[in-house]
Structure formats: C-alpha cells, structure tokens
Design a protein around this motif. Structure first.
Motif, PDB file in Angstrom:
ATOM      1  N   ALA A 117      43.962  23.889  44.319  1.00  0.00           N
ATOM      2  CA  ALA A 117      42.634  24.242  44.840  1.00  0.00           C
ATOM      3  C   ALA A 117      42.092  25.480  44.140  1.00  0.00           C
ATOM      4  O   ALA A 117      41.891  26.518  44.763  1.00  0.00           O
ATOM      5  CB  ALA A 117      42.727  24.481  46.360  1.00  0.00           C
ATOM      6  N   PRO A 118      41.892  25.394  42.810  1.00  0.00           N
ATOM      7  CA  PRO A 118      41.432  26.576  42.071  1.00  0.00           C
ATOM      8  C   PRO A 118      40.051  27.020  42.529  1.00  0.00           C
ATOM      9  O   PRO A 118      39.207  26.192  42.892  1.00  0.00           O
ATOM     10  CB  PRO A 118      41.416  26.096  40.616  1.00  0.00           C
ATOM     11  CG  PRO A 118      41.334  24.613  40.688  1.00  0.00           C
ATOM     12  CD  PRO A 118      42.026  24.208  41.937  1.00  0.00           C
ATOM     13  N   GLN A 119      39.856  28.349  42.503  1.00  0.00           N
ATOM     14  CA  GLN A 119      38.585  28.918  42.950  1.00  0.00           C
ATOM     15  C   GLN A 119      37.625  29.140  41.778  1.00  0.00           C
ATOM     16  O   GLN A 119      36.427  29.020  41.936  1.00  0.00           O
ATOM     17  CB  GLN A 119      38.831  30.276  43.637  1.00  0.00           C
ATOM     18  CG  GLN A 119      39.801  30.207  44.796  1.00  0.00           C
ATOM     19  CD  GLN A 119      39.273  29.333  45.922  1.00  0.00           C
ATOM     20  OE1 GLN A 119      38.179  29.562  46.431  1.00  0.00           O
ATOM     21  NE2 GLN A 119      40.020  28.298  46.283  1.00  0.00           N
ATOM     22  N   GLU A 120      38.182  29.493  40.632  1.00  0.00           N
ATOM     23  CA  GLU A 120      37.344  29.898  39.505  1.00  0.00           C
ATOM     24  C   GLU A 120      36.986  28.694  38.629  1.00  0.00           C
ATOM     25  O   GLU A 120      37.799  27.796  38.419  1.00  0.00           O
ATOM     26  CB  GLU A 120      38.085  30.931  38.640  1.00  0.00           C
ATOM     27  CG  GLU A 120      38.461  32.204  39.381  1.00  0.00           C
ATOM     28  CD  GLU A 120      37.244  33.087  39.633  1.00  0.00           C
ATOM     29  OE1 GLU A 120      36.289  33.034  38.828  1.00  0.00           O
ATOM     30  OE2 GLU A 120      37.252  33.830  40.642  1.00  0.00           O
ATOM     31  N   ASP A 121      35.778  28.730  38.090  1.00  0.00           N
ATOM     32  CA  ASP A 121      35.333  27.620  37.238  1.00  0.00           C
ATOM     33  C   ASP A 121      36.211  27.435  36.003  1.00  0.00           C
ATOM     34  O   ASP A 121      36.506  26.322  35.605  1.00  0.00           O
ATOM     35  CB  ASP A 121      33.882  27.860  36.784  1.00  0.00           C
ATOM     36  CG  ASP A 121      32.920  27.635  37.949  1.00  0.00           C
ATOM     37  OD1 ASP A 121      33.354  26.984  38.928  1.00  0.00           O
ATOM     38  OD2 ASP A 121      31.773  28.116  37.866  1.00  0.00           O
ATOM     39  N   ARG A 122      36.614  28.593  35.391  1.00  0.00           N
ATOM     40  CA  ARG A 122      37.419  28.489  34.178  1.00  0.00           C
ATOM     41  C   ARG A 122      38.762  27.825  34.470  1.00  0.00           C
ATOM     42  O   ARG A 122      39.273  27.062  33.667  1.00  0.00           O
ATOM     43  CB  ARG A 122      37.642  29.891  33.581  1.00  0.00           C
ATOM     44  CG  ARG A 122      36.439  30.365  32.767  1.00  0.00           C
ATOM     45  CD  ARG A 122      36.822  31.519  31.877  1.00  0.00           C
ATOM     46  NE  ARG A 122      36.796  32.789  32.607  1.00  0.00           N
ATOM     47  CZ  ARG A 122      37.090  33.971  32.054  1.00  0.00           C
ATOM     48  NH1 ARG A 122      37.461  34.026  30.777  1.00  0.00           N
ATOM     49  NH2 ARG A 122      37.039  35.069  32.755  1.00  0.00           N
ATOM     50  N   THR A 123      39.341  28.137  35.644  1.00  0.00           N
ATOM     51  CA  THR A 123      40.603  27.513  36.024  1.00  0.00           C
ATOM     52  C   THR A 123      40.401  26.015  36.218  1.00  0.00           C
ATOM     53  O   THR A 123      41.181  25.194  35.722  1.00  0.00           O
ATOM     54  CB  THR A 123      41.142  28.126  37.331  1.00  0.00           C
ATOM     55  OG1 THR A 123      40.922  29.534  37.299  1.00  0.00           O
ATOM     56  CG2 THR A 123      42.608  27.839  37.501  1.00  0.00           C
ATOM     57  N   LYS A 124      39.323  25.666  36.916  1.00  0.00           N
ATOM     58  CA  LYS A 124      39.046  24.240  37.178  1.00  0.00           C
ATOM     59  C   LYS A 124      38.903  23.484  35.867  1.00  0.00           C
ATOM     60  O   LYS A 124      39.465  22.396  35.684  1.00  0.00           O
ATOM     61  CB  LYS A 124      37.749  24.094  37.995  1.00  0.00           C
ATOM     62  CG  LYS A 124      37.903  24.508  39.451  1.00  0.00           C
ATOM     63  CD  LYS A 124      36.558  24.412  40.159  1.00  0.00           C
ATOM     64  CE  LYS A 124      36.601  25.097  41.509  1.00  0.00           C
ATOM     65  NZ  LYS A 124      35.274  25.371  42.066  1.00  0.00           N
ATOM     66  N   SER A 125      38.114  24.076  34.958  1.00  0.00           N
ATOM     67  CA  SER A 125      37.842  23.373  33.708  1.00  0.00           C
ATOM     68  C   SER A 125      39.129  23.213  32.891  1.00  0.00           C
ATOM     69  O   SER A 125      39.390  22.162  32.312  1.00  0.00           O
ATOM     70  CB  SER A 125      36.754  24.126  32.937  1.00  0.00           C
ATOM     71  OG  SER A 125      37.150  24.392  31.637  1.00  0.00           O
TER      72      SER A 125
END
Lengths: 263, 253
Positions: free
Chosen positions: B237-245
């Motif tokens: 459940a990543p919070q940051e966009d960079r992590t998600k991407s």
C-alpha cells in the motif's frame, strides 16, 4: 575458364615453397664452405673455448643476470606500489624514475654510473660485479615496475574491496590477496624480462672488467682478438642461445596454458 | 570520537544527513537511516537511485562527502576511527561474489580470521567448516571458486563474511548476478540468517524476499529515501507516487 580462389591460393603457396628451396640451394652452392668454416667455426678454436667459456664467462653472465634481476624485481615492486599509491609525491617520484631510466640507453646508464660517478666523486666501486649489476638492475627495475603495475591493475577491483571489507589493511590486502594474483599474471612477461637481461649483460663489458669477471660477450670478443678468427663469437652466441631458448619456450608454454585456462 | 552524534545502544547503524557526490554527480542527497539490532532492512529502488552507494558508505568503501555514519556506536566518518577494525564487525556480500580465486573455499573463509583476528589455523578452519555446513557446502571445502557455480560461490562469500562474527551484514544485490535457478539457495541462506536474528541491510530487486523477510522496506529514488515502513505498507500500500510507479514496473509482468 577462370581458376577458383582457393586453387589460386594453393598454386601461389606451391610457388613460394619452390622459390624458397631454390634460393637456399643457390646460396649453399655459391658459398665457399671451407673458407667460411675456417673463419667462423674452426674446430680447434671451438675446443679451446672450453671449459673457460662455461666455468668463467657463462658463470659471470649468469651472476650479472641474477643480480640484475633480483635488484630489478625488488625495486620494480617498490616503484610499482609507489605508482599505485594514493600519495601523489610517491606517484610522481616513481613515474619520473621510470621515464628517465626507460628513456636512456642502458649503455649510457652503465657508463654514467660505472665510470661517471667514480670520476665525479672519487669513490670507487667496491666490487666489479656490483659495478655492472647495479646500473643494470636500476634500468631493469624501471621496466619491471611497469610490468608489475599492469599485473596488479589486472586484478579485479572487487578483490581489494572484498579484502578491505573483511577488515584487512591496505598493505595486508596487497600482500595476501592482490600480489599473489598479480604474480600469476606477470610470470610470463617477467621471464621475458629475464631473457632480455641475459642479453643486456653483454653491455657490461664496456666497463673494462678483469679477467675473472669477463662475461660471455667480452670473452668471445677477446677470443676473436687473440685468435684472429670469428669462431669464439659464434661459440659465445651458441651459449647465449642455450640459455635463452629454453626460457623463451617456457614463456610460450605458459602463455598457451594461460590462454587455455582463460577459455 | 565525536560527542555530537546521539548514540543509542540498540541502534546498530545510524546514518545522519549523508551526502555523496562523484564529481558533479550528487548520488546521495541527505540520507537519514537508523537500523536497530535484529532488523532486516530491504532497500529497493530503480537503478542509479543510490542504494548500493548508501550500502558502500556504511562500511566506508565509499568515502561520504558529508554527514556521519555511526555503526555500533563508532563514528566511522570521524578522522580518528580505525576503519579496518570497525569493518570486522560489518560483513559485506557483493554482487560479483569477489571470492579470492587463488584460495579454496575453506581458505577464503579462514584467511581474514587468521590475518585480521589472529585466530590459529585450526581454529579458523573449524569455524570455516561450521559455516560451510551452515550454507550447505561442506563437501566443497577444498574446491576453488572457479570450480563452483555462482550460487555456491555466493554462499561461500556469505560464510566468509560471517566468519568474522559481524554484528551487521550488508548485502549488495547479492543475487543479481546469478542464474535464476540458483537465486533460491542464496535467498534461503539469507532468510535463515534473518531468522537467527542477524541485523541485515539488503539492497535487492527480489520483491518476494523483501515482502516475506524484511522487517522494514526502504524505497530510494534520486538519492533520497522516498518512503519507508513495513513491507505490508511500502510494497502493498505505497503512499508516494514514485513508489507506486516503481512497484508497478517491477511487479506487473
């Protein structure tokens, strides 16, 4: 009909073989073998060279070579480590030394150190072997330093990192991990340096040695003067070959083996 | 040693405002990382994000440009610190294994014990054999690295690092150079090590390992720590966009 490329290559090869054999036959017929043999390989003179050429002259060549090689290897290792040091003055000092002694002919170095220093300072060489071997080893060390440095640099960087990460100091890692691996890489080129040194010892005779310290080349030259015949030089050349050929064959063998192991 | 850094017993690794530049290339931009005893921290992120450089700064294989690194209460970045001695407590495992090719597996494990810790040959070899058993390679004691597969070499390299009795182990992409079928053996050894309570910092691309073994996942990008937390949070459940991407590129195949 045009002949094929491979056929043409085959005929060319046959033609070259035939011409080579013809050339050798013509030369063999033209040369006056009796005269040549008398001037360059007279059996009585050959016999007169022995045993002194082995017990004295060849021995001296070997002594000069070994002294020169031992000195060259020790100083060469020192200068190689200085060139790789992180301390700049060490690098500069080693680089300057290497460039100077690689850039000056051995003959000039021999004369400058063998004669020049005694003339300039009044100091004289305590031992005729050292008078020749020290200048020789100084020049050899400049060449060997570059060989050893290349060997050390050929060891992958990760080896030093792994050793340091285990808590080894830089000198400890060099001695235990890097240098043993570098030595394997540089044994063939160092053997070549040894062969070059065997031949370079012939220049030491310009220092005007005593009868007891004559090397092979000087022995042959003096033999030519006293017998008015070229035979002693030919014999000296053959003794050089007897020393260098096994070593160059050994280098070729080691290089073949290294190539096979690298596959 | 500097008194400015707060030393807390339970923290094995303290990285404070760490910066590292290679020329004009600013690789690490103010990293703060604190690792407690027994933690397994997996560091993930795209290539060039500074993960390996961070790991290599922790045992000073790279000299930090600024900031401090404190391991086991010693400030390694301090000028008076004996780095060689400090490194014996920090094990490191490399992507390319870096076993010593002129020594057998057992000699690889024994050499630093003898030359650095001053253990006797018998003592070092006994410890070596125990560790080889632990990584499942007892029968390879006398083999040279060239005779071992990549996975076997890496397990010997882990044993070599463990032989110094380190308090923390650094793994720098330990499985990235391995053929896929050899990765599992190495990960299993690392997992057992984690279960035995070893403090570990693991730079990895193995998301499965990070999910299952890590106590904390650190996501790095562009020389900063973007996000960190338990794997259930950072990976699932990543919070940051960079992590998600990043995760969508790594996980969705």
């Amino acid at each position: 009909m045009a002949i094929s490329k491979r056929k043409r290559a085959m005929y060319t090869r046959y033609a070259i073989y035939t011409l080579s054999i013809l050339a050798i036959v013509v030369m063999a017929l033209l040369v006056d073998w009796t005269r040549l043999g008398n001037a360059m390989f007279k059996w009585e003179i050959v016999k007169k060279q022995f045993p002194d050429i082995l017990t004295s002259a060849a021995k001296n060549t070997v002594v000069f070579t070994i002294l020169g090689f031992a000195g060259g290897l020790s100083f060469g290792l020192l200068f190689a480590l200085m060139r790789l040091s992180s301390i700049r003055p060490y690098r500069w000092l080693a680089a300057t030394y290497i460039e100077i002694f690689r850039g000056i002919p051995l003959l000039v170095t021999l004369l400058a150190l063998g004669f020049g220093i005694p003339i300039a300072t009044g100091w004289s060489w305590p031992n005729p072997y050292l008078q020749g071997a020290i200048p020789l080893s100084l020049v050899a060390s400049a060449y060997m330093a570059e060989t050893i440095r290349a060997g050390i640099e050929a060891v992958p960087k990760g080896q030093m990192e792994a050793a340091r990460s285990l808590g080894m100091s830089y000198p400890r890692a060099m001695i235990t991990i890097i240098i043993p691996q570098a030595l394997r890489i540089i044994v063939p080129p160092l053997t070549n340096e040894f062969v070059l040194l065997i031949k370079d010892t012939s220049l030491i005779s310009v220092l005007g040695v005593t009868a007891a310290t004559k090397d092979l080349a000087r022995f042959g030259r003096d033999g030519v003067n006293s017998s008015a015949n070229a035979t002693p030089l030919i014999v000296a050349g053959l003794v050089y070959l007897a020393m260098t050929l096994p070593l160059t064959q050994l280098v070729a063998y080691m290089e073949r083996r290294a190539k096979a192991a690298g596959k | 040693m500097s008194n400015e850094t707060i030393l807390i017993d339970d923290y094995v690794v303290n990285v404070n405002d760490l910066n590292k530049s290679f020329g004009s290339n600013h690789v690490l931009r103010g990293i703060d990382l604190h690792v407690q005893r027994g933690e397994v921290v997996c560091i993930i992120g795209p290539s060039g994000s500074g993960k390996s450089t961070l790991l290599r700064c922790i045992n000073m294989l790279e000299q930090p440009t600024s900031g401090s690194v404190v391991v086991l209460g010693r400030e390694l970045t301090h000028i008076d610190c004996d780095i060689d001695e400090a490194r014996t407590k920090i094990g490191m495992v490399f992507q390319q294994f870096n076993l010593f090719p002129h020594m057998t597996a057992l000699e690889n494990i024994a050499v630093a014990q003898r030359k650095v810790l001053g253990r006797s040959k018998a003592e070092a070899e006994m410890k070596g054999l125990q560790l080889l058993a632990r990584v499942g390679l007892t029968e390879k004691a006398d083999a040279y690295p060239g005779q071992l597969s990549g996975g076997q070499q890496q397990r010997v390299a882990i044993a070599r690092a463990l032989a110094m009795d380190p308090d923390v182990m650094l793994f720098d992409e330990a499985t990235s150079a391995l053929d896929p079928e050899l990765v599992g053996d190495v990960l299993n050894v690392m997992k057992t090590l984690a279960e035995d309570g070893m403090t570990m910092l693991v730079v990895t691309h193995e998301m499965g390992f990070a999910s299952n073994v890590a106590t904390r996942v650190v996501f790095m990008d562009g020389g900063v720590i973007v996000e960190q937390g338990p794997p259930s949070q950072v990976i699932n459940a990543p919070q940051e966009d960079r992590t998600k991407s990043f995760l969508s590129r790594v996980l969705n195949h």
